[in-house]
Design a protein around this motif. Structure first.
Motif, PDB file in Angstrom:
ATOM      1  N   UNK A 143      39.306  43.581  91.377  1.00 39.21           N
ATOM      2  CA  UNK A 143      39.163  43.793  89.733  1.00 39.21           C
ATOM      3  C   UNK A 143      40.093  44.107  88.409  1.00 39.21           C
ATOM      4  N   UNK A 144      39.683  44.173  87.301  1.00 45.09           N
ATOM      5  CA  UNK A 144      41.108  44.594  86.284  1.00 45.09           C
ATOM      6  C   UNK A 144      39.854  44.399  84.667  1.00 45.09           C
ATOM      7  N   UNK A 145      40.662  45.374  84.440  1.00 41.61           N
ATOM      8  CA  UNK A 145      39.804  45.787  82.849  1.00 41.61           C
ATOM      9  C   UNK A 145      40.331  45.095  82.058  1.00 41.61           C
ATOM     10  N   UNK A 146      39.697  44.224  80.635  1.00 41.81           N
ATOM     11  CA  UNK A 146      40.538  43.326  79.827  1.00 41.81           C
ATOM     12  C   UNK A 146      40.058  44.122  78.405  1.00 41.81           C
ATOM     13  N   UNK A 147      41.112  44.115  77.357  1.00 42.61           N
ATOM     14  CA  UNK A 147      40.869  44.092  76.229  1.00 42.61           C
ATOM     15  C   UNK A 147      42.393  43.731  75.642  1.00 42.61           C
ATOM     16  N   UNK A 148      42.671  42.600  75.088  1.00 43.31           N
ATOM     17  CA  UNK A 148      43.469  42.276  74.487  1.00 43.31           C
ATOM     18  C   UNK A 148      43.674  40.651  73.517  1.00 43.31           C
ATOM     19  N   UNK A 149      44.051  41.266  72.556  1.00 51.40           N
ATOM     20  CA  UNK A 149      43.237  39.848  71.421  1.00 51.40           C
ATOM     21  C   UNK A 149      44.304  38.133  71.682  1.00 51.40           C
ATOM     22  N   UNK A 150      45.796  38.278  71.747  1.00 49.15           N
ATOM     23  CA  UNK A 150      46.666  37.081  72.022  1.00 49.15           C
ATOM     24  C   UNK A 150      47.072  37.235  73.560  1.00 49.15           C
ATOM     25  N   UNK A 151      46.613  36.240  74.562  1.00 56.25           N
ATOM     26  CA  UNK A 151      47.045  36.071  75.364  1.00 56.25           C
ATOM     27  C   UNK A 151      48.451  35.793  75.783  1.00 56.25           C
ATOM     28  N   UNK A 152      49.559  35.060  74.663  1.00 55.38           N
ATOM     29  CA  UNK A 152      50.665  34.767  74.836  1.00 55.38           C
ATOM     30  C   UNK A 152      51.002  36.076  74.464  1.00 55.38           C
ATOM     31  N   UNK A 153      50.821  37.559  74.183  1.00 55.93           N
ATOM     32  CA  UNK A 153      51.461  38.946  74.389  1.00 55.93           C
ATOM     33  C   UNK A 153      51.267  39.435  75.267  1.00 55.93           C
ATOM     34  N   UNK A 154      49.737  39.020  76.529  1.00 52.85           N
ATOM     35  CA  UNK A 154      49.068  40.204  77.088  1.00 52.85           C
ATOM     36  C   UNK A 154      49.969  40.965  78.083  1.00 52.85           C
TER      37      UNK A 154
END
Length: 154
Positions: A110-121
């Motif tokens: 499992x991972x938590x995610x809270x990102x806006x731009x996948x290219x800058x993740x």
């Protein structure tokens, strides 16, 4: 926010407004749609990451309605994934006001995610095995700073 996420947000909001307009004569249906719309917006405001700040104590993650701090002692490593397609959504926003939710990797961790731009993740690996996907405008600089702080503290 990425173009894809921005377009998804606009389309979902337009669809919900369109449903309200179409169902205007049916008061009960209209109220249900408005309640769902309000809950969606409220949850998005809680989980949407607006920005990150590096402080002397740790990384502060600011959401619109809340913030959280991850102390540097809790961070084991920071990695830049080659491709986010290896992570699969379990429960997520699917791009509505960014990408936030719970994801799984190819090994079903499992991972938590809270990102806006996948290219800058980038992915924070925390003590205890927890992992968080975040993003910012200048990923390389943030990852470099956090890695140097982690190495200095060891």
């Amino acid at each position: 926010m990425s173009i894809r996420s921005f377009i998804t947000t606009i389309l979902v909001m337009a669809a919900l407004f369109g449903l309200v307009w179409l169902c205007y004569d049916y008061r009960a249906v209209c109220i249900i749609i408005l309640v769902v719309f309000d809950l969606l917006i409220l949850v998005s405001l809680v989980f949407f990451t607006s920005y990150l700040i590096i402080t002397p104590r740790g990384l502060v993650i600011y959401h619109i309605l809340r913030w959280s701090t991850i102390n540097y002692e809790e961070i084991e490593k920071v990695e830049v994934p080659h491709d986010l397609s290896e992570y699969h959504s379990v429960i997520s926003s699917c791009g509505f006001m960014g990408y936030w939710g719970i994801y799984r990797d190819s090994e079903f961790r499992k991972l938590q995610a809270s990102f806006n731009d996948s290219s800058q993740a980038f992915v924070l690996h925390l003590t205890g095995g927890e992992r968080i996907i975040l993003s910012c405008k200048n990923r390389q600089k943030i990852v470099g700073i956090i890695n140097s702080i982690i190495q200095y503290n060891d």
